[in-house]
Design a protein around this motif. Structure first.
Motif, PDB file in Angstrom:
ATOM      1  N   MET A 114      -0.809   2.697  -5.782  1.00  0.00           N
ATOM      2  CA  MET A 114      -0.779   1.217  -5.099  1.00  0.00           C
ATOM      3  C   MET A 114      -1.600   1.652  -3.611  1.00  0.00           C
ATOM      4  O   MET A 114      -2.263   0.505  -3.511  1.00  0.00           O
ATOM      5  CB  MET A 114       0.523   0.692  -4.968  1.00  0.00           C
ATOM      6  N   THR A 119      -3.602  -2.381  -4.004  1.00  0.00           N
ATOM      7  CA  THR A 119      -2.884  -3.470  -5.019  1.00  0.00           C
ATOM      8  C   THR A 119      -1.847  -3.960  -4.350  1.00  0.00           C
ATOM      9  O   THR A 119      -0.647  -3.094  -4.224  1.00  0.00           O
ATOM     10  CB  THR A 119      -2.773  -3.092  -6.389  1.00  0.00           C
ATOM     11  N   THR A 120      -1.506  -5.026  -3.801  1.00  0.00           N
ATOM     12  CA  THR A 120      -0.328  -5.499  -3.276  1.00  0.00           C
ATOM     13  C   THR A 120       0.233  -6.786  -3.805  1.00  0.00           C
ATOM     14  O   THR A 120      -0.256  -8.085  -3.040  1.00  0.00           O
ATOM     15  CB  THR A 120      -0.538  -5.637  -1.522  1.00  0.00           C
ATOM     16  N   SER A 127       5.425  -4.069  -2.943  1.00  0.00           N
ATOM     17  CA  SER A 127       4.639  -3.446  -3.865  1.00  0.00           C
ATOM     18  C   SER A 127       4.934  -2.105  -4.194  1.00  0.00           C
ATOM     19  O   SER A 127       5.050  -1.566  -5.187  1.00  0.00           O
ATOM     20  CB  SER A 127       3.204  -3.898  -3.933  1.00  0.00           C
TER      21      SER A 127
END
Length: 349
Positions: A114, A119-120, A127
């Motif tokens: 992540m 990617t949040t 996340s």
């Protein structure tokens, strides 16, 4: 509860208070214990102490810098000990531990994926634990699928499967870090993968603390079921426990706890292995006693390990995961040797 158990828990709670006092006072700026608790009491709005006899700088060091770190150490140590205690009962294996079974490595891979990919979906704070939880759950599923392949789940199969899955996830994590475009960030994340409590603030504590409290309460209510599993699956089913469904629920819960703790402090190994075995010597094998005692014991161990990590080579700081591994590795080998001797003794009989 027996008087012995009450005494043990009281002593462990007192030892935890002493360990946290030491951790708050030790560092580049030494603060006496009385002043430590005076600062804490003043910031919490308690009626003591009557007078402020310390500087504003010391108050900032104790309450804003050291206190969140010490509390995170206690929370992570307690949570890892609780997870390890439950795992050892669920799989009937004294060597079970979130680190040894690859669950922590899976959580690290999820969190690092992540971070590197950026990617949040729910913001970074939301996340990261979710990604770590997904990685932990995936690792646990893979370990048990590999251990069951070709036969039942034995202690040896489980440990070997855990080592294999942990190696795969560690390699994938290293690959992500080596290929990451942001070099400085990759180095920081690589340091985090060794396990550490530095850089934590009060806003980081609420999720690990909430998960620890909820999971601890639930696990202590399941102490009877954990005791039943130690007698064997058939005996537990005879006593009315739906073994399969219970294990699935517990594995999901333990993966969640591990993921949240790893997202906060990185993968810190062997706490979940050592704490349950240490307290069983004092309170016996009943999980109604083992679970609360292990939670306190794990918290004490990690708080003191972090003190050592900060002071052994000061001003340079050693990742606390390195110290727990140095303690846990020999302990793991001792457990394996003891298990081999018992097996040989049983065979001789």
């Amino acid at each position: 509860m027996t008087m012995r158990f009450t005494l043990v828990v009281g002593l462990l709670a007192g030892a935890l208070a002493v360990a946290m006092t030491v951790a708050l006072g030790v560092g580049a700026v030494q603060v006496p214990p009385a002043e430590v608790w005076g600062i804490v009491g003043h910031r919490l709005g308690l009626p003591w102490p009557a007078e402020v006899s310390w500087t504003r700088a010391r108050e900032t060091i104790i309450f804003d810098v050291r206190a969140p770190r010490v509390l995170l150490g206690a929370v992570c140590g307690a949570g890892l000990a609780a997870v390890g205690t439950a795992m050892q009962a669920l799989v009937r294996n004294p060597l079970a531990d979130p680190y040894l079974l690859g669950v922590s490595s899976g959580a690290s891979f999820g969190a690092v994926t992540m971070i590197v990919l950026g990617t949040t979906l729910f913001g970074t704070r939301g996340s990261l634990p979710l990604a770590a939880f997904a990685g932990a759950l995936a690792a646990m599923v893979l370990v048990f699928a590999a251990a069951r392949a070709g036969g039942g789940v034995s202690s040896l199969r489980l440990v070997l499967a855990g080592v294999g899955v942990a190696s795969v996830f560690a390699a994938l994590t290293s690959f992500l870090l080596l290929t990451a475009e942001r070099g400085n960030e990759a180095r920081e994340v690589l340091s985090w993968t060794l396990g550490g409590l530095g850089g934590v603030g009060w806003d980081t504590l609420w999720l690990p603390l909430a998960v620890l409290v909820a999971a601890s309460v639930f696990l202590m209510t399941q102490a009877r079921n954990l005791n039943l599993l130690l007698a064997g699956e058939e005996a537990a089913a005879t006593m009315g426990l739906a073994v399969g469904a219970f294990r699935v629920r517990m594995f999901v819960l333990l993966s969640l706890v591990t993921g949240v703790l790893v997202s906060a402090a990185g993968p810190i190994g062997f706490v979940g292995l050592m704490a349950p075995h240490a307290v069983r010597v004092l309170v016996g094998g009943d999980h109604r006693r083992v679970m609360p005692a292990a939670i306190l014991g794990g918290a004490i161990f990690l708080v003191l390990a972090d003190v050592a990590a900060r002071t052994i080579s000061a001003p340079q700081e050693i990742p606390v995961g390195v110290l727990t591994a140095l303690c846990g590795g020999p302990f793991f080998l001792w457990l394996m040797r003891r298990g081999s001797r018992r097996a040989e003794g049983g065979a001789a009989l």
